[in-house]
Write an enzyme that holds these catalytic residues in place. Structure first.
Site, PDB file in Angstrom:
ATOM      1  N   CYS B 113       0.731  -1.428  -0.241  1.00  0.00           N
ATOM      2  CA  CYS B 113       0.072   0.157  -0.412  1.00  0.00           C
ATOM      3  C   CYS B 113       0.716   0.770  -0.135  1.00  0.00           C
ATOM      4  CB  CYS B 113      -1.359   0.170   1.199  1.00  0.00           C
ATOM      5  SG  CYS B 113      -2.027   1.601   1.413  1.00  0.00           S
ATOM      6  N   CYS B 116      -0.594   4.726   1.997  1.00  0.00           N
ATOM      7  CA  CYS B 116      -0.592   4.212   4.012  1.00  0.00           C
ATOM      8  C   CYS B 116      -0.361   3.281   3.964  1.00  0.00           C
ATOM      9  CB  CYS B 116      -2.170   4.699   4.463  1.00  0.00           C
ATOM     10  SG  CYS B 116      -3.055   3.821   3.418  1.00  0.00           S
ATOM     11  N   SER B 117      -1.281   1.764   4.396  1.00  0.00           N
ATOM     12  CA  SER B 117      -0.914   0.960   5.013  1.00  0.00           C
ATOM     13  C   SER B 117      -1.946   0.153   5.237  1.00  0.00           C
ATOM     14  CB  SER B 117       0.528   1.061   6.384  1.00  0.00           C
ATOM     15  OG  SER B 117      -0.470   0.960   7.534  1.00  0.00           O
ATOM     16  N   CYS B 118      -2.791  -0.245   4.204  1.00  0.00           N
ATOM     17  CA  CYS B 118      -4.201  -1.555   4.076  1.00  0.00           C
ATOM     18  C   CYS B 118      -3.183  -2.295   4.008  1.00  0.00           C
ATOM     19  CB  CYS B 118      -4.914  -0.536   3.024  1.00  0.00           C
ATOM     20  SG  CYS B 118      -5.111   1.032   2.216  1.00  0.00           S
TER      21      CYS B 118
END
Lengths: 86, 213
Positions: B113, B116-118
């Site tokens: 991702c 962000c950090s999905c």
């Protein structure tokens, strides 16, 4: 596969179209149907709905001569108001 | 005294973290206390939610992958609509929209991702720290083969690396290839071969010889 180009736009705010695909051409992998527009959702505005589309790009298209392996691919979810048919 | 800063084990003492709260930590506490005071949530409910989140682990995803290896109908359903297929196995994955991408002889998939950090937390638990690092997020879309190499995974030049940038509403899980010589292995044993990293795409499942390693 349908070919699409990602708009080369740089508006301010909460945008979920990564910079590295703007202006680039890819193929539609699948259409996921309508989702709330995060650009409005993020500010608690009543969101419009846009189809979310998975677009497949080649490394060659994204990075040109800097590509690590030109025929490798990246798939990205893009909201349809960022896409135009080529 | 050169050893003053070392613990008896020979390692440096970790610095205490009794620093003042940051703006956002203060904000979180304020919002949480307001929600409790106004009766929207109880402290017990919040604790239960934290416990539920902590209880999720890659073992859930591993069961899904193992099932897809032994049950072609389930695999077809998983590739069509991974969220519904996981719910049908009894996993409470909340409102998550999930896509399963299948490794084949010609394609190796990897998830990142960049924005962000999905991460599919509801199926795999909390993400590893490196998944959230700027380095992993920026390099995986530019030089995935090099990144995979640093994880110990060399992808042959004739196999396409396909990166999935999880930028919006979907979450992803990789269905790795079934390891060789596992035809007679039952589903529960197969699940033990499925690693977290193989479901992110930075690794492969264990080999049969590593089953009890």
């Amino acid at each position: 596969m349908i070919k699409v180009r990602v708009h080369d736009r740089w508006p301010p705010g909460h945008i979920r179209t990564p910079a590295y695909i703007r202006g680039k051409v890819g193929c539609v992998e699948r259409n996921l149907g309508p989702f709330n527009n995060p650009e409005q959702n993020a500010y608690r505005l009543d969101p419009d709905q846009h189809d979310l589309v998975r677009v497949r790009f080649t490394m060659d298209e994204l990075w040109g001569t800097d590509a690590e392996h030109p025929t490798d691919t990246i798939e990205v979810e893009v909201y349809s108001h960022w896409l135009e048919k080529v | 005294m050169p050893h003053d800063h070392l613990s008896p084990s020979g390692h440096p003492y970790r610095a205490d973290d009794d620093t003042p709260l940051t703006y956002w930590q203060t904000m979180e506490i304020a919002v949480r206390e307001l929600l409790i005071e106004k009766g929207h949530l109880s402290a017990v409910e919040i604790q239960h939610q934290i416990d539920a989140m902590d209880a999720r682990s890659p073992a859930n995803g591993a069961k899904v992958v193992a099932k897809s290896w032994v049950d072609p109908e389930f695999k077809a359903a998983l590739l069509k609509d991974a969220g519904s297929a996981c719910r049908s196995l009894g996993f409470d994955i909340g409102p998550m929209h999930l896509i399963a991408v299948e490794n084949t002889d010609d394609i190796h998939n990897v998830i990142v991702c960049t924005l962000c950090s999905c991460y599919p937390r509801n199926l795999l638990g909390l993400p590893p720290d490196w998944y959230k690092s700027r380095e992993y997020r920026s390099r995986t879309v530019k030089e995935p083969r090099k990144v995979l190499g640093e994880f110990g995974l060399e992808v042959a030049p004739n196999i396409e690396v396909r990166v999935h940038d999880s930028t919006a509403d979907m979450r992803y899980i990789v269905l790795p290839n079934r390891p060789p010589d596992t035809e007679s292995l039952p589903e529960e044993e197969l699940a033990k071969l499925v690693t977290r990293d193989s479901m992110i795409g930075v690794g492969l499942p264990k080999h049969l010889s590593e089953l009890n390693a």
